[in-house]
Design a protein around this motif. Sequence first.
Motif, short mmCIF file in Angstrom:
data_model
loop_
_atom_site.label_atom_id
_atom_site.label_comp_id
_atom_site.label_asym_id
_atom_site.label_seq_id
_atom_site.Cartn_x
_atom_site.Cartn_y
_atom_site.Cartn_z
N GLY A 97 0.81 -1.21 0.00
CA GLY A 97 0.00 0.00 0.00
C GLY A 97 0.85 1.26 0.00
N LYS A 98 1.91 1.26 0.79
CA LYS A 98 2.78 2.43 0.85
C LYS A 98 3.51 2.64 -0.48
N MET A 99 3.99 1.56 -1.08
CA MET A 99 4.68 1.69 -2.37
C MET A 99 3.72 2.22 -3.43
N GLY A 100 2.50 1.70 -3.43
CA GLY A 100 1.51 2.18 -4.39
C GLY A 100 1.21 3.65 -4.21
N LEU A 101 1.07 4.08 -2.95
CA LEU A 101 0.78 5.48 -2.66
C LEU A 101 1.93 6.38 -3.09
N VAL A 102 3.16 5.94 -2.84
CA VAL A 102 4.33 6.73 -3.24
C VAL A 102 4.37 6.94 -4.75
N PHE A 103 4.09 5.89 -5.50
CA PHE A 103 4.17 6.01 -6.95
C PHE A 103 2.99 6.80 -7.52
N VAL A 104 1.83 6.73 -6.87
CA VAL A 104 0.71 7.59 -7.29
C VAL A 104 1.07 9.05 -7.08
N LEU A 105 1.62 9.36 -5.93
CA LEU A 105 2.03 10.73 -5.64
C LEU A 105 3.13 11.18 -6.59
N ARG A 106 4.03 10.25 -6.94
CA ARG A 106 5.09 10.60 -7.90
C ARG A 106 4.48 11.00 -9.24
N GLY A 107 3.55 10.18 -9.75
CA GLY A 107 2.95 10.47 -11.04
C GLY A 107 2.18 11.78 -11.04
N VAL A 108 1.42 12.03 -9.98
CA VAL A 108 0.62 13.25 -9.92
C VAL A 108 1.50 14.48 -9.75
N SER A 109 2.48 14.40 -8.85
CA SER A 109 3.32 15.57 -8.57
C SER A 109 4.21 15.94 -9.75
N LEU A 110 4.68 14.96 -10.51
CA LEU A 110 5.53 15.27 -11.66
C LEU A 110 4.76 15.95 -12.78
N ILE A 111 3.50 15.58 -12.96
CA ILE A 111 2.70 16.16 -14.03
C ILE A 111 1.97 17.43 -13.59
N PHE A 112 1.80 17.61 -12.30
CA PHE A 112 1.02 18.74 -11.79
C PHE A 112 1.47 20.10 -12.35
N PRO A 113 2.78 20.38 -12.52
CA PRO A 113 3.17 21.70 -13.04
C PRO A 113 2.81 21.92 -14.51
N LEU A 114 2.59 20.87 -15.30
CA LEU A 114 2.42 21.04 -16.74
C LEU A 114 1.24 21.95 -17.11
N PRO A 115 0.03 21.73 -16.56
CA PRO A 115 -1.06 22.63 -16.94
C PRO A 115 -0.78 24.09 -16.64
N PHE A 116 -0.08 24.36 -15.53
CA PHE A 116 0.22 25.74 -15.17
C PHE A 116 1.30 26.32 -16.09
N LEU A 117 2.26 25.49 -16.49
CA LEU A 117 3.25 25.96 -17.45
C LEU A 117 2.60 26.28 -18.79
N LEU A 118 1.66 25.46 -19.21
CA LEU A 118 0.98 25.71 -20.48
C LEU A 118 0.03 26.90 -20.39
N LYS A 119 -0.54 27.11 -19.22
CA LYS A 119 -1.50 28.20 -19.04
C LYS A 119 -0.85 29.57 -19.23
N ARG A 120 0.46 29.66 -19.04
CA ARG A 120 1.15 30.94 -19.15
C ARG A 120 1.20 31.45 -20.58
N PHE A 121 1.09 30.54 -21.55
CA PHE A 121 1.35 30.89 -22.93
C PHE A 121 0.10 31.40 -23.65
N GLN A 122 0.37 32.17 -24.70
CA GLN A 122 -0.63 32.44 -25.71
C GLN A 122 -0.33 31.51 -26.89
N TYR A 123 -1.37 31.21 -27.66
CA TYR A 123 -1.23 30.23 -28.74
C TYR A 123 -1.61 30.89 -30.05
N CYS A 124 -0.62 31.01 -30.93
CA CYS A 124 -0.81 31.78 -32.16
C CYS A 124 -0.63 30.94 -33.42
#
Length: 335
Positions: A144-171
Amino acid sequence: MSAVNDTKFSSAVFLLTGIPGQEDVHLWISILFCLVYVISIVGNSVILFIVKTDPSLHEPMYIFLSMLAITDLALSIATMPTTLGIFLFNSREIGLDACFAQLFFIHSLSFIESSVLLLMAFDRFVAICNPLRYASILTLPRIGKMGLVFVLRGVSLIFPLPFLLKRFQYCRANVLSHCYCLHQDVIKMACADITVNYIYGFFLIVTVVGLDPLFIFLSYVMILKTVLKVMSNVEFLRALNTCVSHLCAVLLFYAPRIGLGLIHGYWKTSPRLLNLFLGYISLFVPPLMNPIVYSVKSQHLSARIIRISLRGSSDMEDEKHGPPLPYWTGTSKMT
């Protein structure tokens, strides 16, 4: 809405792509996708139901399989709205926020599935290379602990992407390459300096797409060294046979994703149909095939699936079969 070229927009839509040139048969193609989704959802749900209701399957191997089934279910649900929207209703438009949310779920779930495949490789490594300590190493709380760690890893690594993309304008032309949103596809539309995104994307590739397959490969190297040293030919084949389903899952997961990443990054003139084909395989085939492969290869799962089909109930008695034997060998002890 037509594609937008050379016009800055910060609040607009992207246009998703089905199969170019085949729009007149999209409705017929939708039947195939509906069938894929139904089989994927039913297959993974059946595995979860069987593992949950059968106490004899509350072992590490089947718990990891349940984690894989949950991830595949979530991945199917994440791609279903836009895919069926395109092929059933020709609904190509997707708002920026909805697109960013979808790519967050697709990438984070893909990373979680990669982690689950790594855990399953570790499970096989411990079972074959250190069977006497298998039960003490892979306890339920530790799993259970290993599963939780890897779920948090997947979520935390991708979490910044939407905010990085939100900064841009698309032309640039706002037509995406697939029927769902991917970071490497969306970032090409930005009319700004995307160096940070490329660096962070490279970091993700190294930490997940690079390390996870490497550790899986090393685990199988150790497994081969062990079985060649201490097992007879019969036990050698039996032990490797238990790894076939996992190897199939690894190939189905990593091969198309690596190919798609190389196409997006380096092969700019690749055939468009090849790009689409790999994109469909990478997200739709693993959730479809994983429950089929594991059900066929696991006698315990297949026997219970047949029993459910014949009886039409959830009665999971084990009077004839008894609890499953250790899956790395036909006996309770390695020789």
